[in-house]
Each structure stands twice: as C-alpha cells, then as structure tokens.
Enzyme design. Sequence first.
Site, short mmCIF file in Angstrom:
data_model
loop_
_atom_site.label_atom_id
_atom_site.label_comp_id
_atom_site.label_asym_id
_atom_site.label_seq_id
_atom_site.Cartn_x
_atom_site.Cartn_y
_atom_site.Cartn_z
N CYS A 177 -10.55 71.90 -94.02
CA CYS A 177 -10.78 72.93 -92.99
C CYS A 177 -9.44 73.59 -92.67
CB CYS A 177 -11.35 72.30 -91.74
SG CYS A 177 -12.87 71.39 -92.06
N ARG A 222 -9.61 77.78 -97.19
CA ARG A 222 -9.78 76.33 -96.98
C ARG A 222 -11.22 75.97 -96.62
NH1 ARG A 222 -4.83 73.69 -96.16
NH2 ARG A 222 -5.83 72.07 -94.93
N TRP A 264 -15.13 73.71 -93.56
CA TRP A 264 -15.91 73.37 -94.75
C TRP A 264 -16.67 72.11 -94.37
CZ3 TRP A 264 -15.83 69.22 -98.39
CH2 TRP A 264 -16.69 69.44 -99.48
N ASN A 306 -9.29 68.44 -88.78
CA ASN A 306 -9.43 68.50 -90.24
C ASN A 306 -9.34 67.06 -90.73
OD1 ASN A 306 -9.53 69.23 -92.94
ND2 ASN A 306 -7.34 69.64 -93.07
N GLY A 307 -10.28 66.66 -91.58
CA GLY A 307 -10.25 65.29 -92.11
C GLY A 307 -11.60 64.62 -91.89
N GLU A 315 -13.77 73.96 -118.90
CA GLU A 315 -13.18 74.79 -117.84
C GLU A 315 -13.90 76.14 -117.75
OE1 GLU A 315 -11.43 74.29 -115.43
OE2 GLU A 315 -10.71 76.25 -114.81
N LYS A 334 -15.65 77.49 -114.34
CA LYS A 334 -15.28 78.79 -113.76
C LYS A 334 -16.52 79.64 -113.56
CE LYS A 334 -11.88 78.49 -112.32
NZ LYS A 334 -11.61 77.12 -112.49
N GLU A 375 -19.01 78.19 -110.90
CA GLU A 375 -18.57 78.08 -109.49
C GLU A 375 -18.43 79.44 -108.83
OE1 GLU A 375 -14.73 76.41 -108.44
OE2 GLU A 375 -13.88 77.03 -110.34
N HIS A 385 -27.52 67.09 -131.31
CA HIS A 385 -28.04 65.79 -130.84
C HIS A 385 -28.83 65.93 -129.55
CE1 HIS A 385 -25.83 63.73 -133.96
NE2 HIS A 385 -24.75 64.43 -133.63
N LYS A 440 -11.20 75.26 -101.10
CA LYS A 440 -10.06 75.24 -102.02
C LYS A 440 -9.61 73.82 -102.34
CE LYS A 440 -7.08 76.97 -104.73
NZ LYS A 440 -7.59 77.41 -106.06
C1 AGP Z 1 -11.55 74.60 -109.67
O1 AGP Z 1 -11.75 75.99 -109.87
C2 AGP Z 1 -12.20 74.11 -108.41
N1 AGP Z 1 -11.71 74.85 -107.30
C3 AGP Z 1 -12.12 72.61 -108.26
O2 AGP Z 1 -12.78 72.00 -109.37
C4 AGP Z 1 -10.69 72.01 -108.20
O3 AGP Z 1 -10.06 72.13 -109.45
C5 AGP Z 1 -10.81 70.52 -107.85
O4 AGP Z 1 -11.41 70.40 -106.58
C6 AGP Z 1 -9.46 69.81 -107.85
O5 AGP Z 1 -8.63 70.39 -106.89
P1 AGP Z 1 -7.07 69.96 -106.88
O6 AGP Z 1 -6.48 70.43 -108.19
O7 AGP Z 1 -6.50 70.68 -105.70
O8 AGP Z 1 -7.01 68.47 -106.76
#
Ligand code: AGP
Length: 608
Positions: free
Chosen positions: A2, A27, A77, A103-104, A484, A488, A491, A507, A603
């Site tokens: 957050c 965040r 979040w 936050n936490g 990856e 991308k 998400e 398979h 993030k």
């Molecule tokens: C990647 O586009 C995502 N935002 C997510 O998978 C991210 O890579 C993952 O949460 C790890 O985050 P970090 O590298 O800050 O640990």
Amino acid sequence: MCGIVGYIGNNAVADELLNGLKNLEYRGYDSAGIALNDNKKIAVFKASGKLANLKAVLHEKNAKNCSSFMGIGHIRWATHGAPTIENAHPHLSNDGNLVLVHNGIIENYKELRQKLQNHGVLFHSQTDTEAAVHLFAEEYKKCGSLEKAVRNALPQLKGAFAFVIMHHAEPDKIIAVRKNAPLIIGCGKGENYVVSDIPALLGKVSRIIHLNDDEMAVVKKDEVIVKDINGQIIQKELEKVDMVADVISKNGYAHFMLKEICEQPSILRKVMQAHVQKQKICLDDAKIVVDFAQVQKIVIVACGTSLHAAMVAKKVWEEWLQFPVQIEAASEFIYQTNLLDEHSLVIGVSQSGETADTITALKLAQKYKAQIMVLTNRIDSSIVRYASSVVPLNAGVEISVAATKSYMAQLAAFYWLGLLMAQKLNKISHDDWQQKLQSLIQLPEKIEEVLSHQDNINLIAQKLADYPAVVFMARGFNLPTAYEAALKLKEISYINANAYPAGELKHGPIALLDENMPVLALFEKGETAPKLLSNCEEAKARHAPVIGIGGAKCSDIFDAYIETPEIEACFSPLLLCVPVQLLAYFTAKALNCEIDQPRNLAKSVTVE
Ligand code: AGP
C-alpha cells in the site's frame, strides 16, 4: 503493498496528501482515503477504487475547507477484506480521536480482534489494520500519551507494519513506526512528510530520513525525533533524495510502461559501461563478498518476472560455468526440503525488494547458513537486510506495475555476474571473453532497432487483441522469454496467455489449438530453430494463427512475423524480451486496458 502519506505543515493538507498518494498509486489502487486533524475533530474521507474517486468525495464534502495543518493518507492494495469503503484506510478508533494508516500484515489480528471485542470495542471492517487502531486507542486510554500508547501496543503486534498515526488531542505531531515495511521521513522547512516511498516526496523536499525496523519517529512541523521502541533517541543522518522528478513523469509517453520499455537501451548501456570492461568485470556500486571457489550449490529464488530472469540465468550460467544452478519460485522454496549449507549461494531477485515470498525465502536460507546475495532495484528496501552481497539493478524507479526495464536490468546483471564467475572459476578464455563483450556492447543498438519497428508490432497487436487466449512457445534460452511474454500479456490485457516448452505442446496443450488460438513462437539461432519450425507447422495444421518472433523469417507458414536483429543464442533473451513487451503493451492499448495499473495487481506483493 500500500501507499502511505503523512503531512504536517502550513500548506493545504488535503492537496499535499493527494499529491503524495498520486505518486504512490503504483503501489496499489483498490481504495484510498485521508484523515485531517482540524481543531474540532478528526475528519476521515474515503472512496473505493481509484484515487480520482477520493478526489470527488473531497470535492463533494468541501474537505479543503478543513482548517487543519496535519493529516494522513493511504492508497490500498487489498489483503484482508475486499476493496470496500469500510475496509479503506484510514481507520478510526471508536471514540473518533485516534486514526491511523497501515502498510503490511498483522498476523495475530484475529486474536487481537477477539480480545478487543470482548472489551466492548466495535469493529466496522474486515481488515487486520482495524485491530491495531483499537489496540492503540485502548493503550491511549491507559496512559494519555500517543507516543507511549504506541510503544506499549507494539509488542502485542506480530507481522509487518508501517503505521502513521494521529490523535485529535495531540494536534502537533504525527507518529510513524515501522517493522518490515518501508517508511521514509521527508524533512522540509516548517513542514515534514512521512511516506512509503520516495516518489511521494519528489519536488517537495531534498532531505530524507530512512526509518529502520523497530524505530519510531515523532514528526512535528519543525522537528523530527527518532527513537527506538524503548524510547531511546536515535541520531539519524539526513540523506539526500537521489531521485529526480522525471521518474514520476511520463515525459510525453502515453503510459509509464512504454516509457520504461523505451528506456531499456540506455539502462543496458549504463549497466555495461559500469561493469563490463575489456578484460574484467568492475563491481561499481555492487557489493559482492561471495567466495565463489567455496560455492558448491547455487539456488536462485524469485517471483513473477524476476523468476523468469532467474530462469535465463540458469541457462546461461550452466552453459558458461558448467555448474548446476537451481531455480525456485520463492513461494514454493519455503515449503520444500532445501539441502543448503554454508557452501550454498542463495540469490534473491526482486525489483521492489519488498516481495514477502522472496524475503521469507532468504530468511530461511539464513537459517541454513547459506551465503546470500540479492539483486534489487531498490537498495533502500527490506530485502537488502538479509544479504551479505548486494547487486543494485540501477534501472531507476519503475512505476508501471508490469516489470520491463527492471527485467532487462536483472538479465544484464545476471550476464555480467556470469562473466565475473566464469573469470574467477577460469571458465572463459581471452577470445571468448572478447567475443561475449562485443555481443553485449552491440545489444543496446539492436534493442533500439526493435523499438523502431513499433508500428509493425502494433499492427500485429491490433489483431491479437481479438483473441481470448494465446499460446507462446520456445525452445532453449528463450523458454523463459516465452513465460515472460505470457505473463506480460495476461497481466495487462487480461487475455488468457500461456507458455509452454515447444516440445511439450504435442503432449497435451496442442488439444487447445484451433483457429481461435494464436501460437507465438520465439526463435533463436542454432539447433532449436528447425524443431521449433516443425512445432509451428504442427500448430498451422490445426488452423491456429502462427506468429514468429526472432531472427530472420524462416518460413512462409507465419501469419505474421516480428523480425529481430541477428544475435548469439545465449544473449537473445536480452533482445527478444523487447518485442514481447511491446506486443503486450499494444494489445492492452488496443483493448483500452488500464496498462500501468492493471486490475487486482500492485507493484510489489508484500504479503505471502
Ligand atoms: C511482473 O510484471 C509483475 N509485476 C510481478 O510478477 C513481479 O515481477 C513479481 O511480483 C515480483 O516482484 P519483485 O521483482 O519486486 O520481487
């Protein structure tokens, strides 16, 4: 994760809080709220959804007329409790006098809640945070001092927290306290801020104080006193803000994601210039104390995009070093039998440095006495505290939730670390070194060439946007690139994108293929290309649209092709990640998605 902002000073408090929250939206953006401490009472304003909804509420309720000079704000979040107004922060005590943002995660919130309810406390939300505000309020009733109340309450809380707290009866101070969640004090003239991250301070102050775990700050307009949780004053150094306002500007790009994709060539140049010289690797600002000769096992732990970077490292390092490299999803690593000891090197990779799964994995590695190294883009983050070796990614703050430039920087770091280890373990000849050096030096230009073909990629994306699901496939060094690419695309466009080793399609997954399931194949030079082409023909035979990405177009079976400059297979992940990033971006744009703030994401995931 957050975002928290606190302000005490002579400016319009609501504006200060909103400005800070705006720069922390990356965040989390499930809900937002502020509390203002004016002479009459504590006024709380909240809204679910984006920050714009809170702004509308503040306008509607004339919040700016509140005659206050201190306040706290939060952008959420959701962890515990849906993103509703009731669960939005700030949270208020039953008597309306004590308010906080958090936050936490409070791990023992259920028993605290039960205990407080048994004392007649009323709860209005499903959050873990509300247990804290009522605990602090109960302690305040006993001692009549906010600072003491917080100090008496903290030992009763388990978990990770950054709190910013106010009490109506003490309108001259904000209390900030942290444990395993970041908090920074911004020191101004006649005003001070408390924030979760530096972007909230850009253009406001030039001096900051990083709070460490188990430290508390009493923040007044003209004074900041930092104490330990026993009340002992701690002398803290004022640090310079080492981030420029440019970071929170899109600089003319439609989205932060496109800006950050386009920053990649310059980031790669900077990383290579800092570390890869003609004959040797320079550490620059990296701190590496690993005795590589003593290392008998390498384990890399990470999540999401960072895990894909680790997968590339495994393939490259095993080829260069002839040494096994184990890759683990951090969230699984903590539950499996890990055969680690002092001869193990555990590497944590995290852009944010706040990912709970990865931090927990490193805490476990510490118990096995493993040597620990972290690669992170935020050297002021929590993860650094668990490592003896730290490799800064130097990608600059990444605002878009979708990781792009930080992925490039992680790959670059793994490549130069691979060269460093190859040199220390005598696995690389002079000629081989020079040849690899040239490949790395030419890369930024090759990436710029890919970036110059955005129009072609956009055209393909316009068509891809019509499909509900797609399949990426690859062989060799770019299987992680395929993973990856799928991450991308899914998400930010919410298209059901999946990735498979190309050899695995027959398979089972090939059953998915028909005219409604495009297949995107990532080509690299060498022995994998002919077989991958056969896999494309198998897909074509099932009427799937087939798109090729990589070196020169190698067949007429493709419905579309994204050509990339020639490059040695082992370096191709650094290049092929760019077209798939652009493909995801333009597809999401064609679908009018919230590219920089995709639904349900944040993030950094600071909960396990
Ligand atoms: C990647 O586009 C995502 N935002 C997510 O998978 C991210 O890579 C993952 O949460 C790890 O985050 P970090 O590298 O800050 O640990």
